[in-house]
Design a protein around this motif. Structure first.
Motif, PDB file in Angstrom:
ATOM      1  N   UNK A  24      -1.955  -8.368   4.394  1.00 20.93           N
ATOM      2  CA  UNK A  24      -2.404  -7.258   5.251  1.00 20.93           C
ATOM      3  C   UNK A  24      -2.051  -5.919   4.641  1.00 20.93           C
ATOM      4  N   UNK A  25      -0.883  -5.870   3.983  1.00 23.05           N
ATOM      5  CA  UNK A  25      -0.499  -4.627   3.321  1.00 23.05           C
ATOM      6  C   UNK A  25      -1.513  -4.280   2.236  1.00 23.05           C
ATOM      7  N   UNK A  26      -1.905  -5.291   1.438  1.00 23.11           N
ATOM      8  CA  UNK A  26      -2.853  -5.047   0.352  1.00 23.11           C
ATOM      9  C   UNK A  26      -4.206  -4.623   0.907  1.00 23.11           C
ATOM     10  N   UNK A  27      -4.643  -5.305   1.973  1.00 17.45           N
ATOM     11  CA  UNK A  27      -5.946  -4.978   2.556  1.00 17.45           C
ATOM     12  C   UNK A  27      -5.928  -3.553   3.128  1.00 17.45           C
ATOM     13  N   UNK A  28      -4.847  -3.232   3.814  1.00 21.62           N
ATOM     14  CA  UNK A  28      -4.702  -1.901   4.392  1.00 21.62           C
ATOM     15  C   UNK A  28      -4.740  -0.843   3.290  1.00 21.62           C
ATOM     16  N   UNK A  29      -4.008  -1.082   2.191  1.00 22.44           N
ATOM     17  CA  UNK A  29      -4.012  -0.134   1.080  1.00 22.44           C
ATOM     18  C   UNK A  29      -5.413   0.017   0.502  1.00 22.44           C
ATOM     19  N   UNK A  33       5.916   2.052  -5.648  1.00 20.18           N
ATOM     20  CA  UNK A  33       7.184   1.565  -5.105  1.00 20.18           C
ATOM     21  C   UNK A  33       7.008   0.790  -3.808  1.00 20.18           C
ATOM     22  N   UNK A  34       7.760  -0.267  -3.683  1.00 21.35           N
ATOM     23  CA  UNK A  34       7.782  -1.098  -2.484  1.00 21.35           C
ATOM     24  C   UNK A  34       6.382  -1.498  -2.012  1.00 21.35           C
ATOM     25  N   UNK A  35       5.564  -1.989  -2.897  1.00 22.48           N
ATOM     26  CA  UNK A  35       4.216  -2.480  -2.577  1.00 22.48           C
ATOM     27  C   UNK A  35       3.301  -1.413  -1.999  1.00 22.48           C
ATOM     28  N   UNK A  36       3.657  -0.124  -2.140  1.00 25.14           N
ATOM     29  CA  UNK A  36       2.820   0.891  -1.517  1.00 25.14           C
ATOM     30  C   UNK A  36       1.501   1.085  -2.268  1.00 25.14           C
ATOM     31  N   UNK A  37       1.394   0.608  -3.517  1.00 23.27           N
ATOM     32  CA  UNK A  37       0.098   0.679  -4.204  1.00 23.27           C
ATOM     33  C   UNK A  37      -0.418  -0.723  -4.501  1.00 23.27           C
ATOM     34  N   UNK A  38       0.114  -1.697  -3.782  1.00 21.01           N
ATOM     35  CA  UNK A  38      -0.338  -3.074  -3.960  1.00 21.01           C
ATOM     36  C   UNK A  38      -1.684  -3.232  -3.249  1.00 21.01           C
ATOM     37  N   UNK A  39      -2.732  -3.602  -3.997  1.00 19.08           N
ATOM     38  CA  UNK A  39      -4.029  -3.812  -3.362  1.00 19.08           C
ATOM     39  C   UNK A  39      -4.443  -5.267  -3.569  1.00 19.08           C
ATOM     40  N   UNK A  40      -5.571  -5.651  -3.011  1.00 14.67           N
ATOM     41  CA  UNK A  40      -6.014  -7.043  -3.114  1.00 14.67           C
ATOM     42  C   UNK A  40      -6.069  -7.497  -4.572  1.00 14.67           C
TER      43      UNK A  40
END
Lengths: 419, 322
Positions: free
Chosen positions: B85-90, B263-270
Motif C-alpha cells: 500500500x505504501x508503494x501504491x500510494x507513492x 529514506x524509510x521507504x518514502x520513495x518506494x514505488x511498485x
C-alpha cells in the motif's frame, strides 16, 4: 619468468617420465565475483601455487558481482561451472551445498587452521558439514585522520564517553566535520554503524547466538543500546547528512574535511591511495572502561569445490594450499583490508591494515548479526536493519521503535523467536 | 467516351473484388511482424508472469500451485501489505505531481511555442533534449546539483537570498518523493509539450481568424477554441502519464535512491518493490513467484486505470472535425 621456465622444465621432465603422456597435468578453473582481483591471482597467487604444484594449472575466470549468483547457478545447472567456486558467506552459498552442487570438504586437513566462527559461515546450520575454505574477512572499526588528531591534541578513544569527548572537541574546534557518515544509502548505517558498534553491547557471538536460538530479542537492552549511541551521532555528522551518500563520505574523509570515518577494512586500499595525511584506526569504543571489546570481523569470502569436478584430487590439493599459512600471508598482503581468517601467524605489511588486524588480538571477533539464518525470511532482517538504522540517524525513529520493528519483523516468520 | 468510362468502372470493380479476396492475406502479412513480436516479447511474458504468480517456490527449486495465495499474502499479510500500500500510494502521489506540474507546464510551454516566439525552435529543442538523455545521467546530475556537499543548489539559492530555504531534499522523508518527481518532470516535460504543440498546430488558422474577427481576446481564443480542440490530446497525455508512472519512474528512483526507496521507504514505488522482491537485494533472496505477483498487481492497476479512462472519459470527449 622464472616460474614459467620452471614450469616448462617440470612439464618436460614429466613428459619424459610418463613416456610422452600428458594426462597428469590438469587445469582447474576458479569461479569468482572479484573481477578486480584478476591481477592478484595472475601475478601473485597462481604463480606461487604452480611453483610448488607444477602438475596443476589454474585459471581465474571471474564474473561481474551483480551477475555472479545468477551466472554461477546457470553454469552449475548446465554442468559447465569451474572446478573451484568462490563462495559468498552463509545463505549465499548454503543452498548450493544443499542442492549438491558444492562438495562436502569437512575432512580437509587444512580446515583445522581456522577458528569455528570462520568455518560457521560456510557450514550447515548444525555445523556438521563444511563446504568452503574461509579465505578472508573484513574488519570494522574507525579510521581517523591522524594529522587532525595531532593538531587538536586528541588520542584514540577507548570508551564510548571518550569517543564523544573526542567528537565534541573536533566539533568545538570547527575545522573538521567530526564524523564522515551519511544516511542516504542506508547500508552504511547498518554496516558501519549498527553492526560496527553493536557487538560491544551484545557481546559478539554470545548475543548473536542468543538471537538465533530465540533467547534474546532485538528489544533487549543490549540490542537497543547501539541505536541509542547512534542517535547521539547525528549531531556530529555534518549539516545535511541525510542526503550524504557513501561516496560523499569517502570523499569528505580522503579530502581531509572530516576527522573520523566509521569504516570497514575494505577501504584501506582506496584510502591509502587517495588520502594525503597520516591515518590511524581504532576499534569500536567499549561502553565502560575495562570491558572486553568485540569487533565485527565479517566472514566475506571463501572457496569451495564443484561437486561435479573432473579433478577432485587436484581441487582438494588446491584447497589445502588455500588453507595454508603461505596463502594467508600472500592473500592478505596482496589485498590489504581483506584479512585471512587463518590462525596461522603471518606478517601484514600495510600499516593501516596492521592496525586493523591487531584488533583481533585485543578483541573478540563476531560476524554481522543478521547475516546468518536471521535474514532467511520476509521481511528480510538485514534490509530492515538498513532502513531502521538510517531512520535512527535521521531522527525519524527512536532507538526503541527501531528495535521493536526489527523484532516484530523477525518474529513474524522465525519460529525460535515466536514464543 | 461512355464506353471508356464503363470499362474503367468495370476494371475498378474487378480490382475491388480482387482486393477483397486478397484482403485477408494482406492483413495477415502486414500484421504478422507486430503480432509476432508483441506475442513473443510482451504477451507471452505477461501470461507467464501471471502464471508464475499462482505458484509458490520450494527450497529444492520446484514450484507448487497455490492459487491466489500469493495475492492474499501481498494484500493481507501485515508485513507485505504495509509495503504494497505504501508503494501504491507513492505511485499515486507521483502521478498526481506529474498531473498538476508536468502536464500544465507542458500545456503552457506548448501554448507559448505555438505563438511562434523568437527562438521558438531553439527553446523547443532545449526543452525536449532531457527526454533523450539517459535516466542514469539525469539522476546523477541532479543528485550532484542537490548534494549538500558539492552541489550548486545551495549556493545558487543563497545568491538570490533564498539560502535558508535549502534542505537536503533527497534525504528527507517529507520531501524525497516530491524531489524525485520534480526531477522526472524536468526530464519529461518535453513529451506533453510536443504532443500538445502538435495538436495546437493542427488547428486551422481560419477558425482562429474568425474568432479574432468576432473580437475574442487571445486568452479567450485559447480557452474557448484551442483548449476544447486539444482535449483528446490532453486525455492521451494523462493516460501516458499514468502508465509511465508505473513503468518508467522506476528507472529514476533506482538510479538516484536505490532499490529500497530510502529514506524509510518514502520513495518506494511498485517498480522498486517488484524489483527487489523478484531479483532479491543483498541477503534478501529473490522470489520469482512473489515478484511476479507484485508485477501482476501492477498490470491489473494499469489495466483498471486505462479501462476507466477509455470507458469513462474518452467516450465523452467531443471530437471536432477540423
Amino acid at each position: 619468468m622464472k616460474h614459467i621456465m620452471m614450469k616448462t622444465t617440470a612439464t618436460a621432465a614429466l613428459c619424459l617420465a610418463a613416456g610422452g603422456a600428458l594426462a597428469q597435468e590438469v587445469t582447474l578453473t576458479i569461479e569468482s565475483w572479484r573481477a578486480e582481483d584478476q591481477a592478484i591471482w595472475d601475478d601473485t597467487l597462481i604463480p606461487a601455487f604452480e611453483e610448488s604444484h607444477p602438475d596443476i594449472n589454474l585459471e581465474f575466470t571471474p564474473t561481474a558481482p551483480t551477475e555472479y549468483n545468477a551466472a554461477l547457478n546457470a553454469r552449475l545447472e548446465g554442468g559447465t561451472a569451474g572446478d573451484l567456486i568462490t563462495c559468498r558467506s552463509f545463505d549465499g552459498s548454503l543452498p548450493l551445498f544443499q542442492r549438491g552442487q558444492l562438495a562436502d570438504i569437512s575432512d580437509l586437513e587444512g580446515l583445522s587452521n581456522f577458528p569455528d566462527f570462520a568455518k560457521a559461515a560456510w557450514s550447515t546450520d548444525d555445523g556438521e558439514s563444511t563446504f568452503c575454505v574461509p579465505m578472508a574477512s573484513v574488519i570494522h572499526g574507525f579510521i581517523y585522520n591522524a594529522d587532525a588528531f595531532d593538531e587538536l591534541g586528541l588520542e584514540e578513544p577507548q570508551t564510548v564517553e571518550e569517543f564523544f569527548a573526542v567528537l565534541d572537541a573536533i566539533k568545538a574546534d570547527g575545522t573538521y566535520i567530526p564524523l564522515a557518515m551519511g544516511s542516504a544509502d542506508q547500508w552504511e548505517a547498518a554496516t558501519m554503524a549498527y553492526t560496527n558498534i553493536g557487538p560491544n553491547y551484545w557481546k559478539g557471538e554470545e548475543g548473536r547466538q542468543a538471537l538465533i536460538e530465540g533467547e534474546a530479542k532485538f528489544t533487549d537492552e543490549e540490542f537497543v543500546a547501539p541505536y541509542e549511541q547512534m542517535a547521539r551521532w547525528s549531531d556530529y555528522m555534518g549539516s545535511a547528512y541525510q542526503a550524504q551518500s557513501y561516496s560523499d563520505s569517502q570523499n569528505l574523509f580522503t579530502l581531509g574535511r572530516a576527522a573520523i570515518y566509521p569504516a570497514g577494512s575494505w577501504e584501506i586500499t582506496g584510502f591509502s591511495d587517495q588520502a594525503f595525511f597520516e591515518m590511524g584506526a581504532f576499534p569500536p569504543p567499549v561502553p565502560a572502561e575495562g570491558d572486553t571489546c568485540y569487533i565485527s570481523d565479517h566472514t566475506d569470502i571463501g572457496i569451495g569445490m564443484n561437486a561435479d569436478t573432473d579433478h577432485p584430487e587436484a581441487a582438494r590439493t588446491f584447497l589445502e594450499w588455500v588453507a595454508s599459512a603461505e596463502f594467508a600471508a600472500l592473500y592478505t598482503n596482496a589485498l590489504p583490508g581483506f584479512f585471512s581468517l587463518s590462525n596461522a601467524e603471518f606478517e601484514v605489511e600495510n600499516p593501516l591494515a596492521q592496525e586493523f588486524i591487531s584488533f583481533r588480538e585485543e578483541c573478540e571477533s563476531t560476524v554481522r548479526v543478521a547475516s546468518q539464518i536471521l535474514s532467511r525470511g520476509e521481511p528480510n532482517t538485514w534490509n530492515t536493519m538498513w532502513v531502521n538504522s538510517a531512520n535512527v540517524l535521521n531522527d525519524t525513529m527512536t532507538p526503541q521503535e527501531a528495535a521493536a520493528d526489527l523484532q516484530q519483523g523477525l518474529e513474524s516468520w522465525y519460529e525460535p523467536q515466536q514464543d | 467516351m461512355t464506353e471508356i468510362v464503363e470499362q474503367a468502372i468495370g476494371r475498378s470493380r474487378t480490382a475491388r473484388r480482387r482486393r477483397k479476396t486478397g484482403g485477408i492475406t494482406h492483413i495477415a502479412v502486414f500484421l504478422a511482424p507486430t503480432v509476432l513480436i508483441y506475442s513473443i516479447f510482451s504477451i507471452y511474458p505477461l501470461i507467464e508472469s501471471l502464471r508464475l504468480s499462482l505458484f509458490d517456490g520450494q527450497p529444492d527449486g520446484s514450484a507448487v500451485w497455490i492459487g491466489l495465495g500469493n495475492y492474499a499474502t501481498l494484500l493481507f499479510d501485515a508485513n507485505w501489505a504495509v509495503r504494497f500500500w505504501n508503494a501504491l500510494w507513492n505511485n499515486l502521489i507521483l502521478f498526481f505531481i506529474h498531473m498538476i506540474v508536468q502536464n500544465p507546464l507542458g500545456l503552457l510551454l506548448a501554448a507559448l511555442l505555438s505563438l511562434a516566439p523568437r527562438f521558438g525552435g531553439t527553446y523547443r529543442t532545449l526543452i525536449f533534449v532531457p527526454t533523450l538523455l539517459s535516466v542514469v545521467i539525469v539522476g546523477f546530475v541532479w543528485e550532484l546539483i542537490l548534494s549538500p556537499l558539492w552541489g550548486v543548489a545551495e549556493g545558487m539559492m543563497s545568491a538570490v537570498g533564498l539560502g535558508w530555504l535549502y534542505a537536503p531534499w533527497l534525504g528527507l522523508e517529507d520531501s524525497a518523493l516530491t524531489a524525485v518527481s520534480l526531477i522526472s518532470v524536468w526530464q519529461y516535460v518535453g513529451i506533453p509539450m510536443m504532443l500538445i504543440y502538435a495538436a495546437l498546430l493542427s488547428i486551422p488558422d481560419e477558425l482562429l481568424d474568425a474568432a479574432r474577427v468576432d473580437g475574442l481576446s487571445g486568452f479567450a481564443i485559447f480557452w474557448k477554441i484551442k483548449l476544447p480542440l486539444i482535449l483528446p490530446t490532453l486525455g492521451i497525455v494523462a493516460i501516458l502519464t499514468y502508465i509511465g508512472n508505473f513503468t518508467s519512474a522506476f528507472d529514476l528512483i533506482y538510479s538516484i535512491q536505490g532499490v529500497l526507496g530510502p529514506p524509510d521507504y518514502s520513495t518506494d514505488i511498485m517498480g522498486t518493490l517488484m524489483f527487489r522482491t523478484f531479483f532479491g537485494q543483498q541477503t534478501q533472496i529473490g522470489d520469482i513467484h512473489m515478484g511476479a505477483t507484485v508485477a501482476s498487481m501492477m498490470f491489473f492497476i494499469i489495466l483498471i486505470g486505462v479501462t476507466i479512462y477509455l470507458l469513462g472519459v474518452q467516450r465523452r470527449l467531443t471530437r471536432y472535425e477540423m
